[in-house]
Design a protein around this motif. Structure first.
Motif, PDB file in Angstrom:
ATOM      1  N   ARG A 137       0.839  -1.201   0.000  1.00 42.43           N
ATOM      2  CA  ARG A 137       0.000   0.000   0.000  1.00 42.43           C
ATOM      3  C   ARG A 137       0.879   1.259   0.000  1.00 42.43           C
ATOM      4  O   ARG A 137       0.645   2.197  -0.741  1.00 42.43           O
ATOM      5  CB  ARG A 137      -0.899  -0.041   1.236  1.00 42.43           C
ATOM      6  N   LYS A 138       1.911   1.266   0.875  1.00 44.72           N
ATOM      7  CA  LYS A 138       2.788   2.434   0.982  1.00 44.72           C
ATOM      8  C   LYS A 138       3.582   2.658  -0.300  1.00 44.72           C
ATOM      9  O   LYS A 138       3.863   3.792  -0.681  1.00 44.72           O
ATOM     10  CB  LYS A 138       3.754   2.259   2.165  1.00 44.72           C
ATOM     11  N   LYS A 139       3.947   1.555  -0.960  1.00 45.31           N
ATOM     12  CA  LYS A 139       4.768   1.652  -2.170  1.00 45.31           C
ATOM     13  C   LYS A 139       3.951   2.118  -3.373  1.00 45.31           C
ATOM     14  O   LYS A 139       4.464   2.815  -4.246  1.00 45.31           O
ATOM     15  CB  LYS A 139       5.388   0.273  -2.465  1.00 45.31           C
ATOM     16  N   THR A 140       2.677   1.727  -3.407  1.00 47.75           N
ATOM     17  CA  THR A 140       1.887   1.975  -4.618  1.00 47.75           C
ATOM     18  C   THR A 140       0.825   3.053  -4.460  1.00 47.75           C
ATOM     19  O   THR A 140       0.184   3.427  -5.441  1.00 47.75           O
ATOM     20  CB  THR A 140       1.181   0.684  -5.072  1.00 47.75           C
ATOM     21  N   GLN A 141       0.604   3.560  -3.229  1.00 49.26           N
ATOM     22  CA  GLN A 141      -0.462   4.535  -3.033  1.00 49.26           C
ATOM     23  C   GLN A 141       0.066   5.812  -2.368  1.00 49.26           C
ATOM     24  O   GLN A 141       1.001   5.754  -1.578  1.00 49.26           O
ATOM     25  CB  GLN A 141      -1.587   3.933  -2.177  1.00 49.26           C
ATOM     26  N   PRO A 142      -0.562   6.955  -2.685  1.00 46.00           N
ATOM     27  CA  PRO A 142      -0.111   8.226  -2.099  1.00 46.00           C
ATOM     28  C   PRO A 142      -0.663   8.408  -0.685  1.00 46.00           C
ATOM     29  O   PRO A 142      -1.622   9.130  -0.457  1.00 46.00           O
ATOM     30  CB  PRO A 142      -0.707   9.264  -3.060  1.00 46.00           C
ATOM     31  N   MET A 143      -0.047   7.735   0.283  1.00 46.49           N
ATOM     32  CA  MET A 143      -0.569   7.707   1.655  1.00 46.49           C
ATOM     33  C   MET A 143      -0.475   9.066   2.354  1.00 46.49           C
ATOM     34  O   MET A 143      -1.211   9.343   3.283  1.00 46.49           O
ATOM     35  CB  MET A 143       0.189   6.671   2.491  1.00 46.49           C
ATOM     36  N   SER A 144       0.459   9.919   1.905  1.00 48.26           N
ATOM     37  CA  SER A 144       0.708  11.163   2.647  1.00 48.26           C
ATOM     38  C   SER A 144      -0.097  12.355   2.124  1.00 48.26           C
ATOM     39  O   SER A 144      -0.037  13.439   2.686  1.00 48.26           O
ATOM     40  CB  SER A 144       2.203  11.502   2.597  1.00 48.26           C
ATOM     41  N   GLU A 145      -0.859  12.163   1.037  1.00 45.41           N
ATOM     42  CA  GLU A 145      -1.630  13.269   0.470  1.00 45.41           C
ATOM     43  C   GLU A 145      -3.126  12.988   0.592  1.00 45.41           C
ATOM     44  O   GLU A 145      -3.554  11.833   0.501  1.00 45.41           O
ATOM     45  CB  GLU A 145      -1.276  13.455  -1.013  1.00 45.41           C
ATOM     46  N   PRO A 146      -3.939  14.036   0.801  1.00 43.88           N
ATOM     47  CA  PRO A 146      -5.380  13.824   0.917  1.00 43.88           C
ATOM     48  C   PRO A 146      -5.972  13.259  -0.370  1.00 43.88           C
ATOM     49  O   PRO A 146      -5.711  13.776  -1.465  1.00 43.88           O
ATOM     50  CB  PRO A 146      -5.935  15.231   1.182  1.00 43.88           C
ATOM     51  N   SER A 147      -6.732  12.175  -0.245  1.00 38.33           N
ATOM     52  CA  SER A 147      -7.396  11.561  -1.406  1.00 38.33           C
ATOM     53  C   SER A 147      -8.642  10.836  -0.907  1.00 38.33           C
ATOM     54  O   SER A 147      -8.932  10.823   0.283  1.00 38.33           O
ATOM     55  CB  SER A 147      -6.457  10.573  -2.107  1.00 38.33           C
ATOM     56  N   CYS A 148      -9.366  10.213  -1.839  1.00 43.62           N
ATOM     57  CA  CYS A 148     -10.542   9.421  -1.448  1.00 43.62           C
ATOM     58  C   CYS A 148     -10.283   7.945  -1.714  1.00 43.62           C
ATOM     59  O   CYS A 148     -11.214   7.154  -1.803  1.00 43.62           O
ATOM     60  CB  CYS A 148     -11.772   9.882  -2.227  1.00 43.62           C
ATOM     61  N   GLY A 149      -8.996   7.560  -1.849  1.00 38.59           N
ATOM     62  CA  GLY A 149      -8.711   6.187  -2.260  1.00 38.59           C
ATOM     63  C   GLY A 149      -8.929   6.051  -3.756  1.00 38.59           C
ATOM     64  O   GLY A 149      -8.843   7.031  -4.508  1.00 38.59           O
ATOM     65  N   SER A 150      -9.246   4.855  -4.210  1.00 36.20           N
ATOM     66  CA  SER A 150      -9.471   4.624  -5.644  1.00 36.20           C
ATOM     67  C   SER A 150     -10.647   5.461  -6.127  1.00 36.20           C
ATOM     68  O   SER A 150     -11.701   5.478  -5.494  1.00 36.20           O
ATOM     69  CB  SER A 150      -9.768   3.147  -5.914  1.00 36.20           C
TER      70      SER A 150
END
Length: 308
Positions: A218-231
């Motif tokens: 998850r940490k490698k493939t997703q922008p965990m540190s920026e506000p988002s709504c997920g997919s």
């Protein structure tokens, strides 16, 4: 305002016996992981099933729109806000009981899914590792059958209890619900209040290994540190939304403060000053380009609130 001129909703919300916290004109940016959204007419955190029942009954009676939200992790609220009542589940919905012998969790819909995952790990109960790092509540996870293509929460649901307007509490066995990819057959106007989840005893090192692998991915493939709504989009049948978007060179594409993530093309992040319109316009841009190139109409996974 004199009490005799108050609407039933206004009368309920000033009733000292009402078991809830009321926030008029509450900015929804405070209640979404996007940190975007204008004010709700009322944001109400209910403390009990009785308060939830009364609130929904009054909204239905008056024809006031209402919606139940968890942590707002897949929600985009319009810049103009929402003209109705946003319902959040408080005190009584945040209880978590565990029957370790039976491998059962009894979780209120307001419990954070991450708390259930951590409790399962603490007790060496396996089956929920796929949900590590998921930011939402149990209720939201069940309503949208959160998970991956291979594992999802619906497969762990023994029973789910909802509040149905006009009918009261409804309990369904997990196998009475049709669990689909990022969807469930639970009626849209019912509010999940509690569920029973199944897990099984396993070696704690096995559980930790799966959790760490899932979190690392998850940490490698997703922008965990920026506000988002997920997919943002559901994967089309047999395909990958991220692959289609990335293949068109859209990583990094930007409208205002909304940007297609450089880490994962199916995430749109708020770079700091994004408006809901920025996000909505970027979604439309992506949909148009993917449809033009591949004939595929990407369906949003994010819920829109307050838009025309």
């Amino acid at each position: 305002m004199a009490a005799r001129h108050a609407t039933p909703l206004q009368a309920l919300l000033v009733d000292e016996r009402f078991d809830g916290d009321i926030y008029p004109h509450e900015p929804m940016a405070r209640h979404t992981t996007y940190r975007i959204g204008g004010p709700a007419r009322f944001f109400v955190r209910v403390g009990s099933v009785g308060a939830l029942t009364r609130l929904i009954a009054v909204c239905e009676e008056e024809g006031v729109p209402w919606v139940a939200v968890g942590r707002g992790s897949n929600l985009l609220v319009a810049d103009e806000g929402y003209p109705g009542v946003v319902v959040s589940l408080g005190r009584d919905f945040r209880t978590l009981r565990v029957d370790e012998e039976a491998g059962r969790f009894y979780a209120g819909a307001g419990v954070m899914l991450s708390a259930v995952v951590q409790e399962a790990f603490r007790r060496s109960l396996a089956g929920l590792e796929f949900a590590v790092g998921t930011p939402g509540t149990v209720g939201g996870a069940i309503a949208m059958n959160a998970g991956s293509r291979d594992e999802w929460i619906g497969s762990r649901v023994v029973s789910v209890t909802t509040l149905a307007p006009g009918r009261g509490l409804v309990r369904r066995a997990g196998d009475e619900v049709a669990w689909g990819y990022r969807s469930s057959s639970l009626p849209a106007d019912e509010v999940v209040v509690e569920c029973e989840l199944a897990a099984e005893k396993a070696d704690p090192f096995y559980i930790r290994g799966k959790m760490e692998a899932n979190l690392a991915k998850r940490k490698k493939t997703q922008p965990m540190s920026e506000p988002s709504c997920g997919s943002v989009f559901r994967n089309p049948e047999g395909g990958s939304a991220a692959a289609l978007i990335e293949g068109l060179g859209l990583k990094g594409a930007q409208v205002g403060g909304a940007q297609v993530s450089q880490a994962h093309a199916n995430f749109i992040v708020n770079t700091g000053e994004a408006t809901a319109r920025d996000v909505r316009d970027l979604i439309a841009l992506i949909q148009g380009k993917v449809e033009e190139a591949h004939g595929v109409k990407l369906a949003p996974e994010v819920r829109f609130l307050g838009f025309e």
